[in-house]
Design a protein around this motif. Structure first.
Motif, PDB file in Angstrom:
ATOM      1  N   PHE A 175       1.849   8.118  39.492  1.00  0.00           N
ATOM      2  CA  PHE A 175       0.979   7.769  38.373  1.00  0.00           C
ATOM      3  C   PHE A 175       0.073   6.614  38.757  1.00  0.00           C
ATOM      4  O   PHE A 175       0.520   5.632  39.347  1.00  0.00           O
ATOM      5  N   ASN A 176      -1.203   6.744  38.410  1.00  0.00           N
ATOM      6  CA  ASN A 176      -2.190   5.707  38.713  1.00  0.00           C
ATOM      7  C   ASN A 176      -2.632   5.048  37.411  1.00  0.00           C
ATOM      8  O   ASN A 176      -3.451   5.599  36.664  1.00  0.00           O
ATOM      9  N   ARG A 177      -2.092   3.890  37.155  1.00  0.00           N
ATOM     10  CA  ARG A 177      -2.379   3.185  35.884  1.00  0.00           C
ATOM     11  C   ARG A 177      -3.840   2.781  35.771  1.00  0.00           C
ATOM     12  O   ARG A 177      -4.397   2.697  34.675  1.00  0.00           O
ATOM     13  N   THR A 178      -4.510   2.526  36.886  1.00  0.00           N
ATOM     14  CA  THR A 178      -5.885   2.029  36.854  1.00  0.00           C
ATOM     15  C   THR A 178      -6.934   3.137  36.794  1.00  0.00           C
ATOM     16  O   THR A 178      -8.131   2.862  36.802  1.00  0.00           O
ATOM     17  N   SER A 179      -6.507   4.391  36.748  1.00  0.00           N
ATOM     18  CA  SER A 179      -7.455   5.497  36.692  1.00  0.00           C
ATOM     19  C   SER A 179      -8.322   5.399  35.442  1.00  0.00           C
ATOM     20  O   SER A 179      -7.875   4.966  34.371  1.00  0.00           O
ATOM     21  N   SER A 180      -9.579   5.827  35.571  1.00  0.00           N
ATOM     22  CA  SER A 180     -10.500   5.806  34.432  1.00  0.00           C
ATOM     23  C   SER A 180     -10.033   6.723  33.305  1.00  0.00           C
ATOM     24  O   SER A 180     -10.441   6.572  32.156  1.00  0.00           O
ATOM     25  N   LEU A 181      -9.148   7.680  33.629  1.00  0.00           N
ATOM     26  CA  LEU A 181      -8.617   8.581  32.607  1.00  0.00           C
ATOM     27  C   LEU A 181      -7.785   7.835  31.572  1.00  0.00           C
ATOM     28  O   LEU A 181      -7.602   8.313  30.449  1.00  0.00           O
ATOM     29  N   HIS A 182      -7.269   6.659  31.967  1.00  0.00           N
ATOM     30  CA  HIS A 182      -6.356   5.925  31.095  1.00  0.00           C
ATOM     31  C   HIS A 182      -6.982   4.639  30.553  1.00  0.00           C
ATOM     32  O   HIS A 182      -6.273   3.748  30.099  1.00  0.00           O
ATOM     33  N   ALA A 183      -8.292   4.551  30.595  1.00  0.00           N
ATOM     34  CA  ALA A 183      -8.962   3.313  30.202  1.00  0.00           C
ATOM     35  C   ALA A 183      -8.704   2.940  28.751  1.00  0.00           C
ATOM     36  O   ALA A 183      -8.652   1.750  28.404  1.00  0.00           O
ATOM     37  N   ASP A 184      -8.545   3.939  27.887  1.00  0.00           N
ATOM     38  CA  ASP A 184      -8.364   3.665  26.458  1.00  0.00           C
ATOM     39  C   ASP A 184      -6.901   3.583  26.038  1.00  0.00           C
ATOM     40  O   ASP A 184      -6.617   3.444  24.846  1.00  0.00           O
TER      41      ASP A 184
END
Length: 418
Positions: free
Chosen positions: A262-271
């Motif tokens: 899991f990549n916490r900093t991905s733009s998919l999870h920005a919100d």
């Protein structure tokens, strides 16, 4: 006569004044609210030798169910705790009849067991139940190899809370205990058995006094455990709202952080303000295909996606689910899959279905029975499918202490009470 009346009135006045000036407060009777009686599901029970059942050998009971687990396409387990006694039932004919496979009433349970934590069945014959210790007593492990007709008991010689239980065969199994070790910290200890649960050996721990780099992190809370074979295992951890995965390839002795999970900093999870993860699901007989539900919290709502692997956790892919965000009492209910392509989700009173790993979802025709039952039982405890056709949902009305278990045999279109 007139004097007598005046004297009586004077006495009454004195008594009233004395009552008003009394220092003792007036006793107010408490309002006692009557607790709702636990009402459960009507199950038709038979004796264990039930392949040829006569009508006279059947009898019905009412029981409140708190969890279930599908074992095969024609049945599974359902259970609840009544007066500290575990009531465990098993069906092999899609709920037409059930067998009571409860362990001895002498083994008391202070809470409702959860599948994958306190109960695990490898198949219809081999099963294990953990009764967590209390007041310093040891945890107890119950085991059966005859479908619950008889249970044998063993002590784990460990009193910490059991947080996960998993078996890869009738002999090889794993158990995890957890102990609070400070703010957002948890000591996680793995035990293994090679004789079906008779004896258990500690194979690893992240004891803060003897912490090592090859153990599961002390930070965060374990969210389950799964082994794909006797040596390879996975433990998801939720650390300050961020999911992480720890893996072992040597029987649970050493663990490493899987950086591909899991990549916490991905733009998919920005919100996303924080994340939740659901129960890991195996999507193949060899357990090489796995799925972990991932919830993204945005304010008071949760939007779900999925983490999938097809190589037992060596690599993971993140799939965004084209589903509306959830809020309300069932926002922690996540999508369930039966293969790496086919899954279902219940949002509100609508069942969604996917055949392309969640990239697109279709809405199934409304089930009148499901809608009516959701009006009476608004809380969805669990949803699970075992084939592309057969699935169960456990509904609950917690305030009225009522539950109902329902089934579909056509892939989620029509539902009926088991």
């Amino acid at each position: 006569m007139r004097r007598t009346i005046k004297w009586s009135l004077a006495c009454m006045l004195i008594l009233l004044l004395a009552a008003c000036n009394s220092s003792e407060p007036e006793q107010v009777q408490p309002i006692i609210k009557e607790e709702p009686v636990e009402t459960g599901q009507t199950l038709t029970l038979v004796e264990p030798e039930y392949y040829e059942v006569s009508e006279t050998s059947k009898y019905q009971i009412q029981t409140r169910l708190t969890d279930f687990q599908l074992i095969h396409g024609y049945g599974g387990l359902a259970w609840g705790v009544t007066r500290n006694e575990l009531r465990l039932y098993y069906t092999r004919d899609s709920g037409k009849t059930w067998v009571n496979i409860s362990p001895s009433a002498n083994v008391k349970f202070s809470s409702n067991p959860v599948y994958g934590k306190d109960i695990f069945f490898l198949d219809g014959e081999h099963g294990w139940i953990v009764r967590s210790g209390s007041d310093g007593t040891n945890n107890v492990v119950l085991r059966t190899d005859d479908g619950g007709e008889s249970w044998k008991i063993a002590s784990l010689e460990e009193s910490e809370e059991v947080t996960a239980l998993y078996f890869v065969s009738s002999s090889h199994g794993y158990l995890m205990t957890s102990q609070n070790s400070g703010t957002l910290k948890e000591q996680k200890t793995i035990f293994a058995t090679t004789d079906g649960g008779i004896n258990w050996e500690e194979v690893s721990t992240n004891n803060p006094v003897q912490a090592t780099d090859d153990a599961i992190s002390l930070q965060g809370y374990a969210m389950g455990m799964m082994f794909t074979d006797e040596n390879r295992g996975l433990v998801p951890v939720l650390e300050m709202g961020t999911p992480k995965m720890f893996a072992t390839k040597d029987y649970g002795q050493t663990w490493s952080l899987d950086k591909t999970f899991f990549n916490r900093t991905s733009s998919l999870h920005a919100d996303c303000s924080s994340f939740t993860i659901g129960e890991m699901e195996s999507l193949s007989l060899s357990h090489n295909k796995l799925y972990v539900p991932l919830g993204c919290s945005e304010g008071n709502s949760v939007k779900y996606s999925g983490l999938f692997t097809k190589d037992s956790g060596d690599s993971w892919s993140h799939v965004e689910f084209d589903l509306p965000a959830e809020s309300g009492v069932n926002k922690r209910l996540y999508p369930t899959f039966v293969s790496d392509t086919t899954g279902w989700m219940l949002i509100g009173k609508t069942v969604y279905h996917t055949i392309d790993q969640g990239k697109t979802w279709s809405t199934l025709a409304e089930s009148k029975t499901l809608v009516e039952l959701l009006n009476e039982y608004p809380e969805v405890v669990k949803m699970q499918f075992v084939t592309t056709k057969v699935g169960w949902i456990l509904l609950e009305n917690a305030s009225k202490k009522k539950s109902i278990l329902i089934q579909t045999t056509d892939g989620g279109v029509n539902w009926g009470v088991l």
